[in-house]
Design a protein around this motif. Sequence first.
Motif: not given
Length: 390
Positions: A74-75, A81-82, A85, A123-126, A209
């Motif tokens: 993800v990151y 970044k976590w 999220y 910073d999108n959670a993908y 996500w």
Amino acid sequence: AQLFRIAIMHRMTDTYGPIPYSKVIEDSSESLTVAYDSQETVYMKMFEELDAVIAALHANEQMSAEAFRKSDNVYYGDIKKWIKYANSLKLRIAMRLSYIKPDIAQAKAEEAVTDGVILDNADNAYMHAPENRMALIYNDWGDHRVGADIISYMNGYKDPRRAVMFTQGTWNKKTDYYGMRIGTDPTNKSAMVSTYSNQIVDSKSPYLWMNAAEVTFLRAEGALRGWAMQGDAKDLYETAIRLSFEERGVTGADTYLTDAVSTPQKYTDPMGNYSMQAPASTITIAWEADDTDAVRERNLERIITQKWIAIFPLGIEAWSEYRRTGYPRLLPAVENKSAGTVNVKYGARRIPYPSEEYTENPVHLQEAISMLNGRDNAGTRVWWDVKSLE
């Protein structure tokens, strides 16, 4: 691991209501017959656990991304970044309580925003998996097509994101974006596969996500409610739409935002079976400036409707927000197959428990059902689903 557990079980409690949660960890025997927690207990426990997660991440935020880059799809090991999220998830969970526990909702939402949430698409959670299995379902099997509701809204708004989100279908030599009504009974699968629009996805597409648009829409709603969200409701609403356009790689957001005329299109079934005489909603896109109860409610409908478009295809999140707010307004199912337990106008409010629980965990299951006023059916509202449906 704790963060993932919260994210996953949040979906589970919003789907079923009371679930086994705290007792699962307390039971060292790993039994599958533990007691259920009420949904309120689950939510309060999730806040407690999220705060501990965020504190632990902050304590290690200077750690090099190399520490677990190869284990993080993800990151890629970026703990900062976590943290964003985790706070964004906390904001999402907090907003779910806006009608049932507004004071707690506001406090937790403001904590999340103050500590730092996802602001930018970078910073999108993908989650980048080796293979996106949705491509198999949508493309190879042809078992899904896009719903009539989102197509009707986006057609009415002439939304430029359609071209990167959906395929076009063809009926009687006319090619367009066509959606399928909920409850449609397919009689000719091949004809339906070629007629109705499909989601654009391939085996290399990442799994969404959470994105910056959703987080900014959440902040817009909070600001509309008078919470401290680091911005006013109108600006955050418009920023969220711009973020969605940017994420999808399309232009025209400024023109879209000022459209005070376009409304959702009434649904016309290309195959001629399930058309509707009127659209589900007449809500426009452009923000209204007046500060009255009626205008605030219409602006709330705008926020939720645009968030619903921006988070596609996050189905459980979209369903949960529909149940919480009543928006977006949706077409009724073609046929009510619930034996009267579900009001077809408002749709299912939860999913009944699996049959295995009746045979493997009957005592604790009955305790859970008692928390649902004794009704384990799809028409029973979960704890936070309290807004008037009228």
